[in-house]
Structures are given as structure tokens and as C-alpha cells.
Design a protein around this motif. Structure first.
Motif, short mmCIF file in Angstrom:
data_model
loop_
_atom_site.label_atom_id
_atom_site.label_comp_id
_atom_site.label_asym_id
_atom_site.label_seq_id
_atom_site.Cartn_x
_atom_site.Cartn_y
_atom_site.Cartn_z
N THR A 19 98.08 -12.91 56.24
CA THR A 19 97.21 -12.04 57.19
C THR A 19 97.21 -12.52 58.51
OG1 THR A 19 95.93 -11.41 55.27
CG2 THR A 19 94.84 -10.93 57.46
N PRO A 28 98.92 -17.00 63.50
CA PRO A 28 98.37 -16.16 62.83
C PRO A 28 97.32 -17.07 61.65
CG PRO A 28 100.69 -15.72 62.34
CD PRO A 28 100.61 -16.32 63.58
N ALA A 29 98.08 -18.09 61.21
CA ALA A 29 97.41 -19.31 60.42
C ALA A 29 95.97 -19.73 61.04
CB ALA A 29 98.17 -20.51 60.07
N ASP A 30 95.89 -19.82 62.39
CA ASP A 30 94.77 -20.33 63.06
C ASP A 30 93.88 -19.21 63.24
OD1 ASP A 30 95.92 -22.82 63.04
OD2 ASP A 30 96.84 -22.52 64.98
N VAL A 31 94.30 -17.95 63.24
CA VAL A 31 93.51 -16.83 63.63
C VAL A 31 92.85 -15.91 62.50
CG1 VAL A 31 93.97 -14.32 64.54
CG2 VAL A 31 94.61 -16.40 65.85
N VAL A 32 93.63 -16.21 61.47
CA VAL A 32 93.20 -15.20 60.15
C VAL A 32 91.49 -15.55 60.05
CG1 VAL A 32 93.84 -17.17 58.60
CG2 VAL A 32 93.61 -14.78 57.88
N GLY A 33 90.84 -14.38 59.59
CA GLY A 33 89.40 -14.77 59.29
C GLY A 33 88.49 -14.60 60.52
N THR A 34 89.08 -14.44 61.73
CA THR A 34 88.11 -14.52 62.94
C THR A 34 88.42 -13.11 63.48
OG1 THR A 34 90.02 -14.84 64.51
CG2 THR A 34 88.81 -16.87 63.37
#
Lengths: 365, 365
Positions: free
Chosen positions: B264, B307-313
Motif C-alpha cells: 500500500t 511508501p513504507a514510511d507513508v502507509v497508514g498516514t
């Protein structure tokens, strides 16, 4: 013509040195040397003192890797270098002094005005103008698109380029490959990953290898080192090398270079604007007739290039050709090439073969 | 203002229906409804007959998923739809006929001139002009960049866009997520993959799920279906929806949409040309002050969006800001957003909240 000493006995084949024989590119180079038309006499394999002594197979023969010293270039006619910039900067001139023509795949000499930057399908003739005895091989990202772009430029005259890359782990060498394999092994089976920020980072345990962020299940918009004004060294290479290879010193180029979790195979989304309006049937025709290009563009039959389908092959695969809907002089396309082959070892071998042919022509003259 | 019936008793909160509650976007929607400011009275969860009867938690309460019927919309004030185009095309009008305002996340109505296409940070006011009682939510790829582009457009006046996307598997729904997990599990541990064409294809055993080629250890330059002239439906959506949201019907836009092996988080490399020259310090300032944007641009401290740092935000993360070296009116940037949140559920929830506020204002007038 400078370089190639031309003092070999009649009919003798030139001696080749492969400096950096044990790396990711070196490994592909040995495979290429074993399968391509054999223009070489002796092939000498050279690496750092750490890797020297290993035995590698080339042309079916086990060969001991020699340590990098000045003496190792005695009698060498052509020396390919695939080593870090600083090693090339130090040793290329040593090889030239010993009488070799150097084909260098580092960034040390690419922008030197006295060093030609060569892609044989685009500008083979400049390989013969080498005042320093050195020919530079372009960066793998530039190389992964430039054969196709060069073919289009010859027909339509390039006016500007906007590119976004999808670069493989092996662009960062064997350490990049190992890091990606390790990270994929760690994330596999974790079917909860990809919903919360930082989860992938925790799982790969900050073992980032040569990358600036986790690469498995991620993309990393940072390749190379910091250049000026926010640009990376890689993005500047794509711009400056494209200009030099195409002979368009003022060509506007914007590149965004991004690493993706692919082992080998660089891809680029390219938006190219030309001075002349474009007709797609003619583009198909000219790309079909272009050496080093494979047109693969029939999405209705799932035909578009992907790195997994392109890895291990020689050409630049070109697909997804579209004329910009709002600009009849702009073409959008997706290109894909093996960054270790055409992007590195193959182009180096092709340049070396151009030199070898000249050498043979002189030797037999 | 059409839609919202305005007949609720004073002080009553509007009733919400979530159609498609069990999908990938629906799951994120329930999480958002449980954590955002609670403007809703009853929340009704609705899905296909196949998924009806499941019990899901929203606002801490177990709720039974109801099957999609005409009667289920009785008393509903706002209905969010996240279902395939053909389901929206059939059922949105049923919900409107029952008195609901529909916020639809399918492609069925986005380009309908009588349906506003809304991104609250960019064009909230058009949400109130909805002659059909339907408001459309943009495609996840457009949404992953448009808040940042809208902010830049307000200051510099957009002239053209060239974008290349790095789109996550979850853009293809739960089937996309499952396929990527499955494929990663299959390729993990195979440290020979990525040297020969077709190896990854053989390993994933042609279980491509919703994708046109293997996605693990690969990138796939084909998202959506075939549009006209070689463009994909996804690429045309990016162009047409950007134009409509920004109110620039003639804006030149070229997009190349590519799926990457990320669960995601959609990313885009954007080359944006403006009518006015750009000054980077002012761009930083305006992006810092823009609602829904998170400026994350300090590569010297490894600060760039992935994306790995941004997902869920929630926000659109913006980094890698560079003024084009050959064009002071062009800006290159890399943006990243959670395609299930701002790219889908969050924007839908924000639109629904705009409608809910109007409803409450009418109810208490």
C-alpha cells in the motif's frame, strides 16, 4: 587514432584485461566473453588483492584472478575497467601508460572532454577520438534508454526529455543484490506488512545495505549521492551523459531516479519531445529497424517490457508507445534493459570490440 | 443545494451507509469512522449478498453487514460507495431516490458534468453543486498527488504535467494484496532469481491475480484496462480527473502508470511546469502551510517519502523538490500517499463530512 599499439604480429588477436572480474558486472562480462564472437587473444582477469587468486571460468577455461598491479598490464592491448570511480581514476592511466586502450565503466572520466562517451549503436565513431587512450562507458540508467532515444532522435530531433526510473538492486552491485534477497526473505510470510508506517523498516532490521531506505515492499527515490540543488548524482548523470552521447549539449533533461525491489533490469518511463511531429506507424518501423532495440508493444496480448522478462537479454526493450494526447511532438514510452548487460558489461564489450577491430586492422595492414 | 433532505429532527446526526464495507477500502473506512470526529448518527454497513451477515466493528461496536437492497437505504442521509463501476452505476441512483447524497469512489460518474469530482483541500465548494445528488471521489492515483499539485497551482498556475507512477498492489483491492503476498512468499529464498528472463514468471506459477504480469521482483507498466491510442484507463483517469479537479480543462497531462511490488502507498514522480518562475524557499513555505500536505524533503538526513514510511498516514508526503535545471518554471518532485486512505477512504470520508455539516446546518437552522 591513439591507443591500441598496433605492434602485434600479423594475425594475432589483441590481449584483453578485465579489471573488476569478480563483481556483479564482471560476472556478466565473463559470460559475454564466453558467448560472443571471440575477437580476443589472451584474456587476463584482474581484481582487488582481496579477490585475487579466485579461479573463474571464461571461454570454458579456468583462469586465476590476478591482483591489480602495474605489471599486470604488460602486453595488454585493451583493458576493461569495472571498479569504483577512485580505482579507475588511479589505475586507468597506469594501463594506458603500459600501452592499453582503457574502456572504463566508472564515473571517473565520463564528462572529461578528452574522453569519448560511447554507445556503439548511437555514436560508435567517437570511440576513435580518444586523446587520453580512455573511452568511457555510460552509466547503466542512461544506457538503459539511450539506444532507443538515439534512434528516435535521428528521425525526429530531440527537444527535451523527462524521465522517471525504476532501477534494480544490482545497479548497486553484488551488495545491492544480496541486500534485496535478504530483505525479501525477511518480509516474506508477513501478511500484515504494508498497512502501518515503519513496519517494513522494523522487519528488515535496518539492514539497508547500499540503499537509503528499505527496498523490499518499497521504492526508494534516492539513487547515488547528493548532487547540487537537490539533484542526485544519478539524476545528473542521466542528464549530462544523455547530452554528451547525443551531441546535444543544451538538451533540457529532468530525471527522477528511483530504486525498486527488482534484482536486475532497469526501466524508465520517458516523455520525449521532438522538433518534428510524430507518427506512430513510422516510429514502430524505425524502432523495428534499429540495432539494439526490441519493439515489444502490444498490450492487447500482454506485450510490454517488464524487468523480469528482459533480464539476461541484450536489447533495449521498448513498449507502451503513445503520442502525448495534448502534444503531437511528444512521445511517451516505457523502456527496459538489463542494467548489467547493455547497461554495463555488454556496452563495454561492444566498445572493446570496436577497438579490437581497429587493432586487428592495423595489425594486418 | 440538492441532496441531503434536511428533514431530520433538530440536533439529529445524519445516518451514513457504507456500501462495500468488507473490501480493502471499506476496511480502512471503518477504521477512519472509528477514529475521526464523529459526525454520524447511525452507521449502516452494506456489502454484496456474498459478504452480508459478516460482523464488523465500527466505532467500537459490532455491526452486522447488510445485503445491498433498495430498502437498506431507507432513512440514509449520506451513502458512501466503494464498489465496482457497474455496481455504482446501478445502485447510486437507488440510494439517491431513497433520499441519500451519494459519495461514490468508482469510475462510473467521475467525468459526468453533472457530478462534481471533489478533493476537499482543492475544490470543496463544488461539493455543493450536485444536480444528481452524487459526488464523485477521484481515482487513487490522481488523489495521491493532487493535493500537493493543487497547492502549487494556486501559487504558480499550472501549465503542464508529466507523471510516472509507482502504484501499490492494494490499488487492485484485496485480491491485489493477496496476490503480492503470495508471490513474495514464492520468490523468497530463491537467490538465483533475477538473472534469466522468465524465471520469476515460472516461480509465481502464472498466478498473476489482478495484474498483467508477475509483480514480485518486477514492475508492471500496465494498470487498468486499454483506453484509446495505447493509453490505459488509469493513465486517462490521471489526465482527465486532474483537469476536472483543478478546473483546467485543457491542461496537457502525460501519465505513465506502473504497478510496483508495494502493498500500500502510491508514489508519483511529477514534472510540473508553471506559468510563473519558481522559487524553492517559497515552495517549501507554501507546502508547509498547505492542509493535507506533509513536506518531507531533507535527503541529507534521509528524508524523502517512501511508501513504507507513508502507509497508514493521512497526508500527501512531498519530497525531492528540484527546480528543473533547464527550465526555471518547471518543478520536479516525488509524492507519496496512502492509496487506501487519502487515495480512497479518507477523501470519501472528508467529502461525506462536508455533506454532513451542511445537513446538520440545515437540520438546526
Amino acid at each position: 587514432m591513439t591507443g591500441a599499439r598496433g605492434k602485434a604480429p600479423e594475425g594475432a588477436k589483441p590481449t584483453l584485461a578485465v579489471v573488476g572480474a569478480t563483481g556483479a558486472v564482471g560476472t556478466v562480462m565473463l559470460e559475454l566473453l564466453s558467448t560472443r564472437r571471440d575477437v580476443w587473444g589472451e584474456i587476463r582477469l584482474i581484481a582487488s588483492h582481496r579477490s585475487a587468486g579466485r579461479r573463474l571460468v571464461v571461454r570454458g577455461q579456468e583462469t586465476t584472478v590476478l591482483p591489480l598491479t602495474a605489471e599486470v598490464f604488460d602486453g595488454v592491448d585493451v583493458a576493461m575497467f569495472d571498479v569504483p570511480d577512485e580505482v579507475s581514476a588511479e589505475w586507468a592511466e597506469v594501463a594506458v601508460a603500459a600501452g592499453a586502450v582503457v574502456v572504463d565503466n566508472s564515473g571517473a572520466f565520463r564528462m572529461d572532454p578528452d574522453v569519448p562517451l560511447v554507445v556503439p549503436e548511437v555514436n560508435a565513431s567517437v570511440a576513435r577520438k580518444r586523446p587520453k587512450g580512455i573511452i568511457a562507458n555510460p552509466n547503466c540508467t542512461t544506457l538503459s534508454m539511450i539506444v532507443a532515444i538515439g534512434a528516435l532522435h535521428r528521425a525526429y530531433v530531440l527537444e527535451s526529455l523527462v524521465v522517471a526510473s525504476y532501477q534494480a538492486a544490482s545497479g548497486a552491485g553484488q551488495a545491492g543484490i544480496d541486500t534485496l534477497y535478504d530483505q525479501i526473505a525477511k518480509v516474506a510470510g508477513h501478511r500484515e506488512l504494508g498497512t502501518r508506517a515503519g513496519d517494513v523498516r522494523r522487519i528488515v532490521d535496518d539492514d539497508l545495505g547500499p540503499f537509503a531506505a528499505p527496498l523490499a515492499m518499497n521504492v526508494v527515490p534516492w539513487v547515488g549521492s547528493a548532487g547540487a540543488d537537490g539533484w542526485t548524482s544519478e539524476e545528473l548523470k542521466v542528464r549530462n551523459e544523455s547530452r554528451k552521447i547525443l551531441g546535444l549539449p543544451d538538451l533540457p533533461v529532468s530525471a527522477t531516479c528511483v530504486r525498486v525491489p527488482v534484482v536486475t533490469g532497469h526501466s524508465l518511463a520517458v516523455h520525449a519531445r521532438f522538433k518534428r511531429p510524430i507518427e506512430l506507424p513510422k516510429v514502430y518501423e524505425l524502432l523495428r529497424d534499429s540495432s539494439g532495440v526490441l519493439l515489444f508493444d502490444d498490450p492487447s496480448h500482454q506485450e510490454f517490457p517488464t524487468p523480469a522478462d528482459v533480464v539476461g537479454t541484450d536489447p533495449t526493450w521498448v513498449g507502451r508507445l503513445r503520442i502525448a494526447l495534448d502534444d503531437p511532438q511528444a512521445l511517451d514510452l516505457f523502456v527496459c534493459g538489463d542494467n548489467l548487460r547493455k547497461g554495463a558489461a555488454l556496452n563495454t564489450a561492444q566498445i572493446a570490440e570496436v577497438v579490437a577491430e581497429d587493432f586487428m586492422a592495423v595489425a594486418t595492414a
